[in-house]
Design a protein around this motif. Structure first.
Motif, PDB file in Angstrom:
ATOM      1  N   ARG A 201      -7.113   1.140  -4.174  1.00  0.00           N
ATOM      2  CA  ARG A 201      -7.039   0.026  -3.889  1.00  0.00           C
ATOM      3  C   ARG A 201      -8.713  -0.601  -4.231  1.00  0.00           C
ATOM      4  O   ARG A 201      -9.408  -0.231  -4.140  1.00  0.00           O
TER       5      ARG A 201
ATOM      6  N   ASP B 213       0.493  -1.552   0.458  1.00  0.00           N
ATOM      7  CA  ASP B 213       0.302  -0.274   0.385  1.00  0.00           C
ATOM      8  C   ASP B 213       0.995   1.215   0.218  1.00  0.00           C
ATOM      9  O   ASP B 213       0.552   2.274  -0.886  1.00  0.00           O
TER      10      ASP B 213
ATOM     11  N   TYR C 298      -4.169  -2.267  -8.043  1.00  0.00           N
ATOM     12  CA  TYR C 298      -4.682  -1.179  -7.680  1.00  0.00           C
ATOM     13  C   TYR C 298      -4.491  -0.400  -8.873  1.00  0.00           C
ATOM     14  O   TYR C 298      -4.304  -0.203  -9.876  1.00  0.00           O
TER      15      TYR C 298
ATOM     16  N   CYS D 126      -4.209   9.531  -1.986  1.00  0.00           N
ATOM     17  CA  CYS D 126      -3.948   8.301  -2.825  1.00  0.00           C
ATOM     18  C   CYS D 126      -3.514   8.689  -4.582  1.00  0.00           C
ATOM     19  O   CYS D 126      -3.760   9.295  -4.993  1.00  0.00           O
TER      20      CYS D 126
ATOM     21  N   TYR E 264      -1.099   4.221  -1.259  1.00  0.00           N
ATOM     22  CA  TYR E 264      -2.309   4.067  -1.478  1.00  0.00           C
ATOM     23  C   TYR E 264      -2.555   4.119   0.445  1.00  0.00           C
ATOM     24  O   TYR E 264      -2.328   3.937   1.149  1.00  0.00           O
TER      25      TYR E 264
ATOM     26  N   TYR F  67      -2.962   5.370  -5.946  1.00  0.00           N
ATOM     27  CA  TYR F  67      -3.634   4.509  -6.583  1.00  0.00           C
ATOM     28  C   TYR F  67      -4.333   4.444  -4.973  1.00  0.00           C
ATOM     29  O   TYR F  67      -4.792   4.715  -3.995  1.00  0.00           O
TER      30      TYR F  67
ATOM     31  N   GLU G 178       2.771   1.461  -3.231  1.00  0.00           N
ATOM     32  CA  GLU G 178       1.582   2.027  -4.047  1.00  0.00           C
ATOM     33  C   GLU G 178       1.460   3.265  -4.096  1.00  0.00           C
ATOM     34  O   GLU G 178      -0.060   4.289  -4.903  1.00  0.00           O
TER      35      GLU G 178
END
Length: 122
Positions: free
Chosen positions: A86, A69, A101, A82, A74, A84, A72
């Motif tokens: 999820r 996370d 993602y 964010c 997130y 990305y 990425e």
């Protein structure tokens, strides 16, 4: 977990998945975009994206998922930060429910990876 870019086997960030069980390749519905050093996925009916599937270890209390996370970008408690998000998706060949993602920002169609395969973009 379905990964389509730098986290795939042979990708520069695959080390984040050391200890996860590799389940093989599959496809998901969507379009990937070349964002420079990494791809971005948009979940749509535009095409098919090649993904590597991993089963995260059940005994690590979610720490591997938390590390991915962070990699990425997130942040479940602050969606405005964010890179990305999820999402849950279903694979096309194995019909497995997995997470992937999705890129959280606007994309330009000139960046489309038409093959759907980050490792073989042409």
């Amino acid at each position: 977990m379905a990964v389509y870019g730098t986290l795939r086997r042979g990708g520069p960030a695959n080390g984040f998945l050391l200890g996860a069980k590799y389940l093989g390749q599959d496809k998901i519905k969507g379009t990937i975009y070349n964002l420079g050093a990494f791809p971005g996925l948009v979940l749509d009916d535009g095409g098919e994206v090649i993904v590597d599937l991993y089963e995260l270890p059940a005994d690590d209390n979610g720490s591997m998922l938390q590390e991915v996370d962070i990699y990425e970008g997130y942040y479940p408690t602050d969606k405005s930060r964010c890179l990305y998000h999820r999402r849950n998706v279903t694979t096309l060949e194995g019909c497995l429910e997995v997470m992937a993602y999705e890129y959280a920002h606007e994309v330009d169609n000139k960046w489309v990876v038409k093959s759907g395969d980050w490792f073989n973009p042409s």
